[in-house]
Design a protein around this motif. Structure first.
Motif, PDB file in Angstrom:
ATOM      1  N   GLN A  60      44.042  52.963  15.226  1.00  0.00           N
ATOM      2  CA  GLN A  60      43.776  53.617  16.246  1.00  0.00           C
ATOM      3  C   GLN A  60      43.128  53.516  17.921  1.00  0.00           C
ATOM      4  OE1 GLN A  60      40.181  55.774  14.581  1.00  0.00           O
ATOM      5  NE2 GLN A  60      40.022  57.866  15.932  1.00  0.00           N
ATOM      6  N   TRP A  61      42.247  52.522  18.025  1.00  0.00           N
ATOM      7  CA  TRP A  61      42.157  52.129  19.139  1.00  0.00           C
ATOM      8  C   TRP A  61      43.253  51.958  20.460  1.00  0.00           C
ATOM      9  CZ3 TRP A  61      42.923  47.860  22.099  1.00  0.00           C
ATOM     10  CH2 TRP A  61      43.639  46.905  21.551  1.00  0.00           C
ATOM     11  N   GLN A  62      44.371  51.469  19.905  1.00  0.00           N
ATOM     12  CA  GLN A  62      45.665  51.603  20.654  1.00  0.00           C
ATOM     13  C   GLN A  62      45.722  52.818  21.020  1.00  0.00           C
ATOM     14  OE1 GLN A  62      47.473  48.848  17.775  1.00  0.00           O
ATOM     15  NE2 GLN A  62      46.776  47.212  18.521  1.00  0.00           N
ATOM     16  N   LEU A  63      45.574  53.808  20.218  1.00  0.00           N
ATOM     17  CA  LEU A  63      46.427  55.400  20.505  1.00  0.00           C
ATOM     18  C   LEU A  63      45.255  56.500  20.003  1.00  0.00           C
ATOM     19  CD1 LEU A  63      48.707  54.997  16.518  1.00  0.00           C
ATOM     20  CD2 LEU A  63      49.118  54.438  19.091  1.00  0.00           C
ATOM     21  N   ARG A  64      44.178  55.998  20.810  1.00  0.00           N
ATOM     22  CA  ARG A  64      43.503  56.895  21.065  1.00  0.00           C
ATOM     23  C   ARG A  64      43.584  57.574  22.265  1.00  0.00           C
ATOM     24  NH1 ARG A  64      40.749  52.006  22.487  1.00  0.00           N
ATOM     25  NH2 ARG A  64      39.648  52.464  25.051  1.00  0.00           N
ATOM     26  N   THR A  65      44.389  57.300  23.272  1.00  0.00           N
ATOM     27  CA  THR A  65      45.201  58.624  24.643  1.00  0.00           C
ATOM     28  C   THR A  65      45.971  59.430  23.902  1.00  0.00           C
ATOM     29  OG1 THR A  65      46.605  56.601  25.185  1.00  0.00           O
ATOM     30  CG2 THR A  65      44.992  56.849  26.237  1.00  0.00           C
ATOM     31  N   LYS A  66      46.485  59.215  22.585  1.00  0.00           N
ATOM     32  CA  LYS A  66      47.432  60.145  21.804  1.00  0.00           C
ATOM     33  C   LYS A  66      46.771  60.775  20.433  1.00  0.00           C
ATOM     34  CE  LYS A  66      51.131  62.355  21.208  1.00  0.00           C
ATOM     35  NZ  LYS A  66      51.753  63.691  22.400  1.00  0.00           N
ATOM     36  N   ARG A  75      31.698  74.943  24.925  1.00  0.00           N
ATOM     37  CA  ARG A  75      32.293  75.664  25.961  1.00  0.00           C
ATOM     38  C   ARG A  75      32.752  76.037  25.245  1.00  0.00           C
ATOM     39  NH1 ARG A  75      32.829  73.362  31.284  1.00  0.00           N
ATOM     40  NH2 ARG A  75      33.814  74.675  31.699  1.00  0.00           N
ATOM     41  N   THR A  76      34.386  76.993  26.039  1.00  0.00           N
ATOM     42  CA  THR A  76      35.162  77.821  25.839  1.00  0.00           C
ATOM     43  C   THR A  76      36.251  76.483  26.698  1.00  0.00           C
ATOM     44  OG1 THR A  76      34.203  79.938  25.102  1.00  0.00           O
ATOM     45  CG2 THR A  76      36.878  79.542  25.346  1.00  0.00           C
ATOM     46  N   ILE A  77      37.760  76.122  25.992  1.00  0.00           N
ATOM     47  CA  ILE A  77      38.574  75.394  26.685  1.00  0.00           C
ATOM     48  C   ILE A  77      39.904  76.719  26.464  1.00  0.00           C
ATOM     49  CG2 ILE A  77      39.763  73.242  27.122  1.00  0.00           C
ATOM     50  CD1 ILE A  77      37.220  73.416  27.510  1.00  0.00           C
ATOM     51  N   SER A  78      40.239  76.207  27.194  1.00  0.00           N
ATOM     52  CA  SER A  78      41.849  77.514  27.689  1.00  0.00           C
ATOM     53  C   SER A  78      42.459  77.180  26.356  1.00  0.00           C
ATOM     54  CB  SER A  78      42.833  77.890  28.882  1.00  0.00           C
ATOM     55  OG  SER A  78      43.176  76.344  28.820  1.00  0.00           O
ATOM     56  N   LYS A  79      43.152  75.929  25.960  1.00  0.00           N
ATOM     57  CA  LYS A  79      44.091  75.436  25.154  1.00  0.00           C
ATOM     58  C   LYS A  79      43.136  74.614  24.211  1.00  0.00           C
ATOM     59  CE  LYS A  79      46.684  73.191  28.686  1.00  0.00           C
ATOM     60  NZ  LYS A  79      47.937  72.474  29.668  1.00  0.00           N
ATOM     61  N   PRO A  80      43.902  74.026  23.578  1.00  0.00           N
ATOM     62  CA  PRO A  80      43.606  72.580  22.718  1.00  0.00           C
ATOM     63  C   PRO A  80      44.132  71.156  23.778  1.00  0.00           C
ATOM     64  CG  PRO A  80      45.046  73.662  21.219  1.00  0.00           C
ATOM     65  CD  PRO A  80      44.932  73.919  22.494  1.00  0.00           C
ATOM     66  N   VAL A  81      43.745  70.124  23.518  1.00  0.00           N
ATOM     67  CA  VAL A  81      43.648  69.019  24.101  1.00  0.00           C
ATOM     68  C   VAL A  81      43.890  67.696  23.858  1.00  0.00           C
ATOM     69  CG1 VAL A  81      42.617  69.855  26.238  1.00  0.00           C
ATOM     70  CG2 VAL A  81      40.956  68.577  24.335  1.00  0.00           C
ATOM     71  N   GLU A  82      45.060  66.683  24.086  1.00  0.00           N
ATOM     72  CA  GLU A  82      45.123  65.385  24.058  1.00  0.00           C
ATOM     73  C   GLU A  82      44.120  64.490  23.998  1.00  0.00           C
ATOM     74  OE1 GLU A  82      49.028  65.030  23.726  1.00  0.00           O
ATOM     75  OE2 GLU A  82      49.991  66.424  22.025  1.00  0.00           O
ATOM     76  N   HIS A  83      43.252  64.864  25.430  1.00  0.00           N
ATOM     77  CA  HIS A  83      42.595  63.349  26.394  1.00  0.00           C
ATOM     78  C   HIS A  83      41.769  63.972  27.186  1.00  0.00           C
ATOM     79  CE1 HIS A  83      42.756  59.849  28.881  1.00  0.00           C
ATOM     80  NE2 HIS A  83      42.830  59.228  27.906  1.00  0.00           N
ATOM     81  N   PRO A  84      40.164  63.530  27.067  1.00  0.00           N
ATOM     82  CA  PRO A  84      39.249  63.861  27.480  1.00  0.00           C
ATOM     83  C   PRO A  84      39.811  63.633  29.170  1.00  0.00           C
ATOM     84  CG  PRO A  84      38.494  61.476  25.898  1.00  0.00           C
ATOM     85  CD  PRO A  84      40.328  61.973  26.145  1.00  0.00           C
ATOM     86  N   SER A  85      40.788  63.327  29.911  1.00  0.00           N
ATOM     87  CA  SER A  85      41.230  63.309  31.273  1.00  0.00           C
ATOM     88  C   SER A  85      41.590  65.020  31.104  1.00  0.00           C
ATOM     89  CB  SER A  85      42.378  62.729  31.253  1.00  0.00           C
ATOM     90  OG  SER A  85      43.239  62.998  31.023  1.00  0.00           O
ATOM     91  N   GLU A  86      41.732  65.860  30.226  1.00  0.00           N
ATOM     92  CA  GLU A  86      42.240  67.154  30.802  1.00  0.00           C
ATOM     93  C   GLU A  86      40.453  68.476  30.583  1.00  0.00           C
ATOM     94  OE1 GLU A  86      45.785  68.334  27.707  1.00  0.00           O
ATOM     95  OE2 GLU A  86      45.377  66.037  26.783  1.00  0.00           O
ATOM     96  N   LEU A  87      39.950  67.819  30.076  1.00  0.00           N
ATOM     97  CA  LEU A  87      38.631  68.079  30.015  1.00  0.00           C
ATOM     98  C   LEU A  87      37.669  68.635  31.289  1.00  0.00           C
ATOM     99  CD1 LEU A  87      37.511  67.386  26.577  1.00  0.00           C
ATOM    100  CD2 LEU A  87      38.049  69.526  27.065  1.00  0.00           C
ATOM    101  N   PRO A  88      37.092  69.599  31.623  1.00  0.00           N
ATOM    102  CA  PRO A  88      36.846  70.159  32.979  1.00  0.00           C
ATOM    103  C   PRO A  88      35.420  69.466  33.150  1.00  0.00           C
ATOM    104  CG  PRO A  88      36.406  71.736  31.481  1.00  0.00           C
ATOM    105  CD  PRO A  88      37.268  70.897  31.163  1.00  0.00           C
ATOM    106  N   LYS A  89      34.387  68.208  33.695  1.00  0.00           N
ATOM    107  CA  LYS A  89      33.401  67.815  33.992  1.00  0.00           C
ATOM    108  C   LYS A  89      32.516  68.904  33.798  1.00  0.00           C
ATOM    109  CE  LYS A  89      34.411  64.630  37.582  1.00  0.00           C
ATOM    110  NZ  LYS A  89      34.519  63.810  38.647  1.00  0.00           N
ATOM    111  N   TRP A  90      31.305  68.697  33.505  1.00  0.00           N
ATOM    112  CA  TRP A  90      30.394  69.961  33.464  1.00  0.00           C
ATOM    113  C   TRP A  90      28.567  69.877  33.284  1.00  0.00           C
ATOM    114  CZ3 TRP A  90      29.646  72.485  27.655  1.00  0.00           C
ATOM    115  CH2 TRP A  90      29.092  74.250  27.927  1.00  0.00           C
TER     116      TRP A  90
END
Length: 432
Positions: A10-16, A98-113
């Motif tokens: 999992q640690w190797q694949l956590r970006t997926k 908070r509501t996100i417009s679509k599913p995400v796979e990585h933290p970089s896809e999420l906005p700062k808050w």
């Protein structure tokens, strides 16, 4: 933990990020907990969650339960992200959604808050905005579907980590090439105590009185020995659902006290997984009407305290000749004993007394299979000549970012003087 195995992939694949199941934990899973709270003699809870167990006279499903279990996936691509961060005490957890417009796979896809730091003890009222940076995501076992839990760290608007942001410094240490090359593994044993609400007395204990002495409770089975198993089991499954690398659980020596193990985990992941597992445990105890305590000595007297033993190894320790590397690491740890103790949890002096399977807080020691030492080495490690060490000093309320990164820094990056090394080796009977 008996041994440190190879970490999951999992640690190797956590970006997926894996796809989300639509099978969240529902209120029915807490039914046995709620029933126990209603038994004669039990402390009544005012938890609002109790309304979920109520049915109408006609037998129809309670409307609130129906809405809580509602799966919106067929109707919307939007998901709920629960942003989680550490509050001003350095141990309290905070979160908001908070509501996100679509599913995400990585933290970089999420906005700062941002949040009001003046209300968490992390910023002055006249300049209260603190910025959350998403760092790790987990599946949400409470909402299910594609919803997620988001572990964040906190910064000023100028991008400077605030004082309680210990993750930032840990990430710097774990990104050092020497540390990266050693692939540090961690297996963390998180102990905790369950308390009755209002009275703040351990679960299963007579209010204002004491149960029988320690002995039958450790890994015990039975209504007179095990208190809170439903909470432990619910937490176990919720962590597995979330994607946390939880590896086991057991009842502890003091009645009403439990332990779970997370790992083996690599580098910064160890801290992310422990903090998320603590958040999930807080939510479960909240719903069950029970108070979670990470106090290292919740009950004074002849009762075990609560620790967070940290099993640790590097690539060099796991290879042939690793026992000599372990002994060198122990030598380094002995020379920085005070620095580690000061970072290993508040109130730890009440726990590290030299009794109840602990070493004295003032004295560094190590031994093979000795649970009364600061550092324990397992029999298998001694026999095989390689393996891991267990740091038994961290308290249950320690910050895993601090403990894991400090272990890596002391054993991989820090080098003592030759004179100090020689004196420490003589004192500890270490030949390195």
């Amino acid at each position: 933990m008996a041994q440190i195995l190879a970490p999951s992939t999992q640690w190797q694949l956590r970006t997926k990020h894996t796809s989300m199941s639509s099978n969240p934990i529902t209120s029915k899973m807490w039914s046995s907990i709620l029933l126990k709270q209603n038994k004669k003699g039990a402390v009544k809870s005012s938890a609002k969650f109790r309304v979920l167990s109520v049915k109408s006279e006609g037998g129809t499903i309670n409307r609130m339960e129906d809405l809580l279990n509602l799966d919106v996936t067929p109707y919307s691509d939007k998901i709920i992200a629960e942003y989680i961060w550490i509050g001003g005490s350095g141990i309290d957890l905070r979160s908001k959604s908070r509501t996100i417009s679509k599913p995400v796979e990585h933290p970089s896809e999420l906005p700062k808050w941002n949040y009001d730091g003046s209300s968490t003890g992390q910023a002055p009222g006249e300049d209260s905005e603190v910025i959350l940076y998403p760092q790790a995501i987990f599946k949400d076992p409470f909402r299910g579907g594609n919803n997620i839990l988001v572990i964040c760290d906190a910064y000023t608007p100028a991008g400077v980590p605030i004082p309680t942001n210990k993750r930032h410094r840990a990430a710097e240490i774990f990104s050092n090439k020497k540390v990266v090359d050693e692939i540090p593994w961690y297996g963390i044993e998180q102990e905790y105590t369950l308390l009755q609400t209002n009275v703040k007395w351990p679960l299963g204990w007579p209010v204002g009185a004491y149960p029988g002495p320690q002995g039958p409770y450790y890994c015990g089975v039975g209504a007179d020995k095990s208190f809170g198993r439903d909470i432990s089991d619910a937490h176990y499954k919720a962590c597995l659902y979330a994607g946390i690398n939880i590896s086991g659980t057991n009842g502890e020596v003091m009645p009403g006290q439990w332990e779970y193990q997370v790992g083996p985990s690599v580098g910064i992941e160890a801290g992310d997984h422990i903090w998320c597992s603590r958040y999930i445990l807080e939510r479960i105890t909240e719903q069950a009407g029970v108070v979670l305590s990470l106090d290292p000595k919740p009950i004074e007297g002849d009762w075990n305290g609560a620790g967070c033993h940290t099993n640790y190894s590097t690539k060099s320790m796991r290879e042939e000749g690793g026992f000599e590397v372990i002994k060198k690491a122990i030598l380094n740890l002995s020379l920085r004993h005070k620095e580690h103790i000061s970072a290993y949890g508040e109130g730890n002096e009440r726990r590290l007394t030299g009794k109840h399977e602990t070493a004295s807080i003032n004295t560094f020691s190590w031994g093979v299979a000795n649970r009364g030492c600061s550092i324990r080495v397992g029999r298998d490690t001694e026999k095989q000549g390689k393996g891991y060490l267990e740091d038994r000093r961290p308290a249950s309320n320690m910050d895993p970012y601090v403990v894991t990164s400090l272990l890596a820094e002391t054993t991989i990056l820090w080098e003592p003087t030759l004179e100090a090394e020689a004196l420490a080796a003589q004192k500890l009977s270490l030949k390195v």
